[in-house]
Design a protein around this motif. Structure first.
Motif, PDB file in Angstrom:
ATOM      1  N   ALA A   1       0.837  -1.206   0.000  1.00  0.00           N
ATOM      2  CA  ALA A   1       0.000   0.000   0.000  1.00  0.00           C
ATOM      3  C   ALA A   1       0.870   1.253   0.000  1.00  0.00           C
ATOM      4  O   ALA A   1       0.605   2.216  -0.735  1.00  0.00           O
ATOM      5  CB  ALA A   1      -0.927  -0.006   1.213  1.00  0.00           C
TER       6      ALA A   1
ATOM      7  N   PRO B   1      -5.723   9.825  -8.674  1.00  0.00           N
ATOM      8  CA  PRO B   1      -5.878   9.125  -7.394  1.00  0.00           C
ATOM      9  C   PRO B   1      -6.379  10.014  -6.261  1.00  0.00           C
ATOM     10  O   PRO B   1      -6.756   9.515  -5.203  1.00  0.00           O
ATOM     11  CB  PRO B   1      -4.460   8.610  -7.107  1.00  0.00           C
ATOM     12  CG  PRO B   1      -3.561   9.520  -7.866  1.00  0.00           C
ATOM     13  CD  PRO B   1      -4.318   9.898  -9.099  1.00  0.00           C
TER      14      PRO B   1
ATOM     15  N   SER C   1      -8.823  -1.073  -1.284  1.00  0.00           N
ATOM     16  CA  SER C   1      -8.946  -0.233  -2.481  1.00  0.00           C
ATOM     17  C   SER C   1      -8.558   1.195  -2.123  1.00  0.00           C
ATOM     18  O   SER C   1      -8.520   1.573  -0.946  1.00  0.00           O
ATOM     19  CB  SER C   1     -10.372  -0.263  -3.034  1.00  0.00           C
ATOM     20  OG  SER C   1     -11.223   0.588  -2.275  1.00  0.00           O
ATOM     21  N   ARG C   2      -8.268   1.967  -3.140  1.00  0.00           N
ATOM     22  CA  ARG C   2      -7.849   3.354  -2.906  1.00  0.00           C
ATOM     23  C   ARG C   2      -8.981   4.182  -2.327  1.00  0.00           C
ATOM     24  O   ARG C   2      -8.760   5.225  -1.708  1.00  0.00           O
ATOM     25  CB  ARG C   2      -7.353   3.964  -4.226  1.00  0.00           C
ATOM     26  CG  ARG C   2      -6.503   5.203  -4.066  1.00  0.00           C
ATOM     27  CD  ARG C   2      -5.897   5.633  -5.386  1.00  0.00           C
ATOM     28  NE  ARG C   2      -4.900   4.686  -5.871  1.00  0.00           N
ATOM     29  CZ  ARG C   2      -3.613   4.699  -5.501  1.00  0.00           C
ATOM     30  NH1 ARG C   2      -3.186   5.599  -4.631  1.00  0.00           N
ATOM     31  NH2 ARG C   2      -2.771   3.817  -5.977  1.00  0.00           N
TER      32      ARG C   2
ATOM     33  N   PRO D   1      -9.267   5.032   1.910  1.00  0.00           N
ATOM     34  CA  PRO D   1      -9.262   3.638   1.438  1.00  0.00           C
ATOM     35  C   PRO D   1     -10.351   2.779   2.068  1.00  0.00           C
ATOM     36  O   PRO D   1     -10.733   2.980   3.228  1.00  0.00           O
ATOM     37  CB  PRO D   1      -7.872   3.146   1.859  1.00  0.00           C
ATOM     38  CG  PRO D   1      -7.036   4.382   1.885  1.00  0.00           C
ATOM     39  CD  PRO D   1      -7.940   5.463   2.382  1.00  0.00           C
TER      40      PRO D   1
ATOM     41  N   ILE E   1      -1.126   4.391  -1.097  1.00  0.00           N
ATOM     42  CA  ILE E   1      -2.379   4.264  -0.344  1.00  0.00           C
ATOM     43  C   ILE E   1      -2.038   4.363   1.141  1.00  0.00           C
ATOM     44  O   ILE E   1      -1.242   3.579   1.653  1.00  0.00           O
ATOM     45  CB  ILE E   1      -3.092   2.919  -0.628  1.00  0.00           C
ATOM     46  CG1 ILE E   1      -3.570   2.869  -2.077  1.00  0.00           C
ATOM     47  CG2 ILE E   1      -4.268   2.725   0.326  1.00  0.00           C
ATOM     48  CD1 ILE E   1      -4.245   1.561  -2.454  1.00  0.00           C
TER      49      ILE E   1
ATOM     50  N   THR F   1     -10.726  10.309  -4.635  1.00  0.00           N
ATOM     51  CA  THR F   1     -11.299   9.202  -3.879  1.00  0.00           C
ATOM     52  C   THR F   1     -11.459   9.585  -2.421  1.00  0.00           C
ATOM     53  O   THR F   1     -10.840  10.524  -1.928  1.00  0.00           O
ATOM     54  CB  THR F   1     -10.395   7.952  -3.939  1.00  0.00           C
ATOM     55  OG1 THR F   1      -9.105   8.284  -3.423  1.00  0.00           O
ATOM     56  CG2 THR F   1     -10.269   7.416  -5.343  1.00  0.00           C
TER      57      THR F   1
END
Length: 240
Positions: A17, A65, A54-55, A71, A22, A68
């Motif tokens: 990650a 990215p 997941s992000r 996570p 992340i 979002t």
């Protein structure tokens, strides 16, 4: 009843990650406790656990990215025996034309859900009459299977591709530890099809599979079509 190598799996997840940017929303201790809770709440004794991070949830289209939320972490588990496969029957391997993505593009130590290369390799292997693929790198050296690491036995020694060329499998490292304790010499080496075809024994390793013997490679029989002596020894010690 006990989660196998939870620390090592958690370390790899957090390091993967971090590599791809992340930021995990919980500590490793909190994550480990969440995994344990899933098992406790379901009352599982033998299970396969596959956490997915997941992000986050995208709030608009595109590949940025930053678009979002924090996570998302999902921890599915399903009851299963010690292996997902028939360890005695073993695998028939098939060499495929699909190549491993080189480390200059994506470091293989990142454990991710980016499985398209592996799916295409498995598809080609199945079409060739195999159960699993041998994936080579762009230079023709053995990399890994579709979801497993590969080991060769030759003249009593153990050979496996270098960690920089394949996924840093937790089962892989466990088998290497066991082999060294049993005074079986382990070589991390550049291996080609020549080494594969001349191996005395071959097996693959993975968290869901454990140790699976290979009975055939590209229509060539391996170790008389059954589990070899060293493979069985490592298999027994790993299961214990």
């Amino acid at each position: 009843g006990r989660i196998f190598k939870l620390k090592e799996h958690s370390d790899r997840l957090f390091q993967s990650a971090r590599m791809i940017g992340i930021e995990m929303p919980m500590t490793r201790a909190e994550f480990s406790e969440a995994v344990k809770m899933v098992i406790r709440e379901n009352g599982f004794q033998e299970a396969h656990i596959k956490p997915v991070v997941s992000r986050g949830t995208a709030w608009k289209l595109g590949l940025d990215p930053r678009n979002t939320t924090e996570p998302n972490i999902v921890i599915p588990a399903r009851p299963i025996g010690t292996s997902m496969f028939d360890t005695e029957k073993g695998f028939k391997l098939a060499s495929v034309s699909v190549r491993k993505v080189p480390a200059m593009c994506l470091d293989p130590r990142v454990k991710s859900c980016n499985y398209l290369v592996h799916i295409l390799a498995r598809q080609e292997a199945l079409a060739s009459g195999g159960d699993e693929a041998i994936i080579y790198d762009i230079h023709g050296y053995v990399a890994e299977g579709c979801g497993d690491n590969i080991f060769l036995v030759k003249d009593g020694d153990l050979f496996t591709p270098c960690e920089q060329d394949a996924l840093a499998g937790v089962t892989r490292s466990t088998v290497m530890e066991i082999a060294q304790k049993e005074e079986i010499t382990v070589h991390e080496a550049k291996l080609t099809s020549y080494d594969v075809y001349n191996a005395d024994e071959i097996f693959v390793t993975g968290s869901g599979a454990g140790i699976i013997t290979v009975t055939e490679v590209d229509k060539r029989e391996v170790s008389g079509g059954r589990m070899g002596e060293i493979t069985r020894k490592l298999f027994t010690l790993y299961e214990e």
